[in-house]
Scaffold this motif. Sequence first.
Motif, PDB file in Angstrom:
ATOM      1  N   PHE A  61       0.837  -1.200   0.000  1.00 17.14           N
ATOM      2  CA  PHE A  61       0.000   0.000   0.000  1.00 17.14           C
ATOM      3  C   PHE A  61       0.876   1.255   0.000  1.00 17.14           C
ATOM      4  CE2 PHE A  61      -2.395   3.410   1.967  1.00 17.14           C
ATOM      5  CZ  PHE A  61      -3.637   3.313   1.355  1.00 17.14           C
ATOM      6  N   ASP A  62       1.916   1.243   0.811  1.00 15.00           N
ATOM      7  CA  ASP A  62       2.801   2.408   0.926  1.00 15.00           C
ATOM      8  C   ASP A  62       3.662   2.627  -0.318  1.00 15.00           C
ATOM      9  OD1 ASP A  62       1.834   2.988   3.438  1.00 15.00           O
ATOM     10  OD2 ASP A  62       3.423   1.912   4.499  1.00 15.00           O
ATOM     11  N   GLU A  87      -9.255  -1.272   7.073  1.00 18.92           N
ATOM     12  CA  GLU A  87     -10.430  -0.491   6.669  1.00 18.92           C
ATOM     13  C   GLU A  87     -10.055   0.879   6.107  1.00 18.92           C
ATOM     14  OE1 GLU A  87     -14.493   1.532   8.501  1.00 18.92           O
ATOM     15  OE2 GLU A  87     -13.474  -0.052   9.646  1.00 18.92           O
ATOM     16  N   GLU A  88      -9.221   1.616   6.820  1.00 23.92           N
ATOM     17  CA  GLU A  88      -8.851   2.954   6.353  1.00 23.92           C
ATOM     18  C   GLU A  88      -8.036   2.891   5.066  1.00 23.92           C
ATOM     19  OE1 GLU A  88     -10.085   5.761   7.533  1.00 23.92           O
ATOM     20  OE2 GLU A  88     -11.258   4.431   8.830  1.00 23.92           O
ATOM     21  N   ASN A  89      -7.212   1.864   4.931  1.00 21.54           N
ATOM     22  CA  ASN A  89      -6.447   1.690   3.689  1.00 21.54           C
ATOM     23  C   ASN A  89      -7.386   1.461   2.507  1.00 21.54           C
ATOM     24  OD1 ASN A  89      -4.677   0.219   6.019  1.00 21.54           O
ATOM     25  ND2 ASN A  89      -3.363   1.362   4.620  1.00 21.54           N
ATOM     26  N   LEU A  90      -8.398   0.647   2.736  1.00 19.43           N
ATOM     27  CA  LEU A  90      -9.360   0.367   1.670  1.00 19.43           C
ATOM     28  C   LEU A  90     -10.034   1.650   1.192  1.00 19.43           C
ATOM     29  CD1 LEU A  90     -11.059  -2.903   2.993  1.00 19.43           C
ATOM     30  CD2 LEU A  90      -9.646  -2.693   0.945  1.00 19.43           C
ATOM     31  N   LEU A 113     -16.137  -6.018   5.954  1.00 22.50           N
ATOM     32  CA  LEU A 113     -15.533  -5.618   7.224  1.00 22.50           C
ATOM     33  C   LEU A 113     -16.488  -4.838   8.118  1.00 22.50           C
ATOM     34  CD1 LEU A 113     -11.927  -4.494   6.191  1.00 22.50           C
ATOM     35  CD2 LEU A 113     -12.576  -6.547   7.448  1.00 22.50           C
ATOM     36  N   THR A 114     -17.249  -3.931   7.523  1.00 22.51           N
ATOM     37  CA  THR A 114     -18.030  -2.989   8.323  1.00 22.51           C
ATOM     38  C   THR A 114     -19.490  -3.385   8.505  1.00 22.51           C
ATOM     39  OG1 THR A 114     -18.690  -1.643   6.424  1.00 22.51           O
ATOM     40  CG2 THR A 114     -16.565  -1.127   7.459  1.00 22.51           C
ATOM     41  N   LYS A 115     -20.019  -4.183   7.577  1.00 20.47           N
ATOM     42  CA  LYS A 115     -21.453  -4.521   7.568  1.00 20.47           C
ATOM     43  C   LYS A 115     -22.308  -3.255   7.502  1.00 20.47           C
ATOM     44  CE  LYS A 115     -20.014  -8.707   8.302  1.00 20.47           C
ATOM     45  NZ  LYS A 115     -19.810  -9.607   7.155  1.00 20.47           N
TER      46      LYS A 115
END
Length: 206
Positions: A61-62, A87-90, A113-115
């Motif tokens: 990602f980085d 989650e934040e990366n997505l 992940l979050t539903k």
Amino acid sequence: MYSREDLLKKIVEEKGIQAIPNLIKLLDDEDTEVSELARDALSIMAPEGKDYLLNEFKKRFDLNLQDDTVLLYLAELLSELGCQEIEENLKMMFNKFSDERAFPLIIEHLLKLTKDEQYLDILETYLDGEEGEIEEISLMAVTELPTRKSLDILLKKYYRTNDSSIKSLVLDSITKILYKNPKLVPYLQERDSKLSDKLQWYIRRP
């Protein structure tokens, strides 16, 4: 000569999670049989190798690589494992892809992940696009959250489309939702008894 199943068993049993680094390198191999074998092996090893996969995901990602399909697949594995750390990366991955087919996949991972039903709303916007493959990916992604809302979205699509292949895919998706959440069966019967009856035939079809 080894069968695909034998190769997978051999990799998992003989190499174990130590094979994960090399398998990741093979994910974008030009030989599709090799890349698919690597994907299958990683999916088996993912629970035990979660920490390594997460670290690899963060590193890739980085790097800010464009259209990194390996990053996308690592996200899939980690979302299936319920890895909240990504989650934040997505949420920041959309600008890393020029191929719009990646967008509903990223949203699918966020949904896992979050539903959070807000992601169903976003997926619904892809269901009337001109790109057929994106539409198909989105239809399958909706099934990740088996709720009345997801069923409503699929029913709406079923009523609107005249494409028989899309109708068939919608029925597949509805079936998957009902398997995941049988409590929705009466709701479907209430919403559309004819379709509910048709779906019973569809499920029993050879």
